[in-house]
Design a protein around this motif. Sequence first.
Motif, PDB file in Angstrom:
ATOM      1  N   MET A  38       0.844  -1.194   0.000  1.00  0.00           N
ATOM      2  CA  MET A  38       0.000   0.000   0.000  1.00  0.00           C
ATOM      3  C   MET A  38       0.878   1.242   0.000  1.00  0.00           C
ATOM      4  O   MET A  38       1.827   1.343   0.784  1.00  0.00           O
ATOM      5  CB  MET A  38      -0.905  -0.007   1.235  1.00  0.00           C
ATOM      6  CG  MET A  38      -1.846   1.187   1.314  1.00  0.00           C
ATOM      7  SD  MET A  38      -2.812   1.191   2.838  1.00  0.00           S
ATOM      8  CE  MET A  38      -3.743  -0.330   2.655  1.00  0.00           C
ATOM      9  N   GLY A  39       0.590   2.195  -0.873  1.00  0.00           N
ATOM     10  CA  GLY A  39       1.392   3.396  -0.983  1.00  0.00           C
ATOM     11  C   GLY A  39       1.184   4.333   0.189  1.00  0.00           C
ATOM     12  O   GLY A  39       0.198   4.251   0.938  1.00  0.00           O
ATOM     13  N   LYS A  40       2.134   5.253   0.333  1.00  0.00           N
ATOM     14  CA  LYS A  40       2.082   6.222   1.436  1.00  0.00           C
ATOM     15  C   LYS A  40       0.818   7.072   1.382  1.00  0.00           C
ATOM     16  O   LYS A  40       0.178   7.323   2.407  1.00  0.00           O
ATOM     17  CB  LYS A  40       3.331   7.101   1.372  1.00  0.00           C
ATOM     18  CG  LYS A  40       3.372   8.185   2.442  1.00  0.00           C
ATOM     19  CD  LYS A  40       4.619   9.038   2.287  1.00  0.00           C
ATOM     20  CE  LYS A  40       4.616  10.184   3.289  1.00  0.00           C
ATOM     21  NZ  LYS A  40       5.805  11.059   3.127  1.00  0.00           N
ATOM     22  N   GLU A  41       0.451   7.536   0.168  1.00  0.00           N
ATOM     23  CA  GLU A  41      -0.738   8.396   0.058  1.00  0.00           C
ATOM     24  C   GLU A  41      -2.003   7.631   0.407  1.00  0.00           C
ATOM     25  O   GLU A  41      -2.892   8.147   1.077  1.00  0.00           O
ATOM     26  CB  GLU A  41      -0.837   8.989  -1.350  1.00  0.00           C
ATOM     27  CG  GLU A  41       0.365   9.837  -1.757  1.00  0.00           C
ATOM     28  CD  GLU A  41       0.583  11.030  -0.850  1.00  0.00           C
ATOM     29  OE1 GLU A  41      -0.389  11.523  -0.253  1.00  0.00           O
ATOM     30  OE2 GLU A  41       1.738  11.464  -0.725  1.00  0.00           O
ATOM     31  N   MET A  42      -2.088   6.368  -0.040  1.00  0.00           N
ATOM     32  CA  MET A  42      -3.265   5.566   0.272  1.00  0.00           C
ATOM     33  C   MET A  42      -3.378   5.325   1.771  1.00  0.00           C
ATOM     34  O   MET A  42      -4.457   5.448   2.357  1.00  0.00           O
ATOM     35  CB  MET A  42      -3.202   4.229  -0.479  1.00  0.00           C
ATOM     36  CG  MET A  42      -4.356   3.289  -0.145  1.00  0.00           C
ATOM     37  SD  MET A  42      -5.969   3.961  -0.622  1.00  0.00           S
ATOM     38  CE  MET A  42      -5.915   3.646  -2.396  1.00  0.00           C
ATOM     39  N   SER A  43      -2.276   4.972   2.427  1.00  0.00           N
ATOM     40  CA  SER A  43      -2.329   4.733   3.872  1.00  0.00           C
ATOM     41  C   SER A  43      -2.653   6.025   4.616  1.00  0.00           C
ATOM     42  O   SER A  43      -3.359   6.009   5.632  1.00  0.00           O
ATOM     43  CB  SER A  43      -1.007   4.135   4.364  1.00  0.00           C
ATOM     44  OG  SER A  43       0.067   5.014   4.110  1.00  0.00           O
ATOM     45  N   GLY A  44      -2.154   7.158   4.104  1.00  0.00           N
ATOM     46  CA  GLY A  44      -2.492   8.443   4.710  1.00  0.00           C
ATOM     47  C   GLY A  44      -3.973   8.746   4.599  1.00  0.00           C
ATOM     48  O   GLY A  44      -4.584   9.287   5.532  1.00  0.00           O
ATOM     49  N   LYS A  45      -4.568   8.414   3.461  1.00  0.00           N
ATOM     50  CA  LYS A  45      -6.009   8.615   3.292  1.00  0.00           C
ATOM     51  C   LYS A  45      -6.803   7.770   4.283  1.00  0.00           C
ATOM     52  O   LYS A  45      -7.779   8.234   4.884  1.00  0.00           O
ATOM     53  CB  LYS A  45      -6.434   8.260   1.854  1.00  0.00           C
ATOM     54  CG  LYS A  45      -6.077   9.298   0.819  1.00  0.00           C
ATOM     55  CD  LYS A  45      -6.629   8.905  -0.543  1.00  0.00           C
ATOM     56  CE  LYS A  45      -6.409   9.982  -1.588  1.00  0.00           C
ATOM     57  NZ  LYS A  45      -7.006   9.636  -2.891  1.00  0.00           N
ATOM     58  N   ILE A  46      -6.401   6.516   4.452  1.00  0.00           N
ATOM     59  CA  ILE A  46      -7.115   5.615   5.361  1.00  0.00           C
ATOM     60  C   ILE A  46      -7.078   6.167   6.780  1.00  0.00           C
ATOM     61  O   ILE A  46      -8.092   6.182   7.493  1.00  0.00           O
ATOM     62  CB  ILE A  46      -6.504   4.202   5.285  1.00  0.00           C
ATOM     63  CG1 ILE A  46      -6.813   3.579   3.916  1.00  0.00           C
ATOM     64  CG2 ILE A  46      -7.040   3.318   6.412  1.00  0.00           C
ATOM     65  CD1 ILE A  46      -6.090   2.272   3.658  1.00  0.00           C
ATOM     66  N   ALA A  47      -5.920   6.630   7.208  1.00  0.00           N
ATOM     67  CA  ALA A  47      -5.793   7.167   8.562  1.00  0.00           C
ATOM     68  C   ALA A  47      -6.632   8.432   8.737  1.00  0.00           C
ATOM     69  O   ALA A  47      -7.311   8.607   9.767  1.00  0.00           O
ATOM     70  CB  ALA A  47      -4.322   7.463   8.855  1.00  0.00           C
ATOM     71  N   LEU A  48      -6.609   9.327   7.743  1.00  0.00           N
ATOM     72  CA  LEU A  48      -7.379  10.570   7.849  1.00  0.00           C
ATOM     73  C   LEU A  48      -8.872  10.282   7.819  1.00  0.00           C
ATOM     74  O   LEU A  48      -9.648  10.898   8.563  1.00  0.00           O
ATOM     75  CB  LEU A  48      -6.979  11.517   6.717  1.00  0.00           C
ATOM     76  CG  LEU A  48      -7.604  12.921   6.737  1.00  0.00           C
ATOM     77  CD1 LEU A  48      -7.335  13.626   8.058  1.00  0.00           C
ATOM     78  CD2 LEU A  48      -7.069  13.748   5.566  1.00  0.00           C
TER      79      LEU A  48
END
Length: 205
Positions: free
Chosen positions: A1-11
């Motif tokens: 999973m890419g950094k941007e995708m994981s960031g979206k999930i957390a937000l």
Amino acid sequence: MGKEMSGKIALRAELLGARRLLSPDDVSDAATVLARHALLLPELAEAGTVAAYVSVGREPGTHALLDALHARGTRVLLPVLLPDNDLDWGLYRGAGHLAPAGRGLLEPDGERLGPEAVVDADAVLLPGLAVDDLGMRLGRGGGSYDRVLARLAAAQADPALVVLLYANEVVARVPVEPHDHPVHAVVTPQGVRRFTGPSRPAGRA
């Protein structure tokens, strides 16, 4: 999973958690103010057709706005979720013509106009969880509105893209992936913020 995708999930998790703390009165009061601000937007006031959606749960409320647009004589399109997560569209004919659908959604009970109907909209209200300082929107991750935005781009349609949010959901930065599109304005109970877009100056209304 890419950094941007994981960031979206957390937000998403953080913002959905904050929404769960809202009381029914909080949601109702915000919806009334959101409708008032949104109805003053020239992009909606001058639109012949608006593609919108029916809010559910603790989403920023759209029911009062839908009724006001309908009463003005605006042609309002509402989404119908298809099995592949794409969206068909139907006309809003009043609250009495909304039918329960899957996933707790409400959809118009009349004729289906086809996924391409959205390209005729002068303004599109997009559901979301956040918008950042550049106008980048964070959706729920289902991809339905990514398809809508791609369809608009393919048709060279340029409707005003507007998101309704709570004030805390306007954030400094949303993680961005290549398919993401900026919006032109966000409406919160505190007012309207505009972003740079085609033929639309940046600034605050």
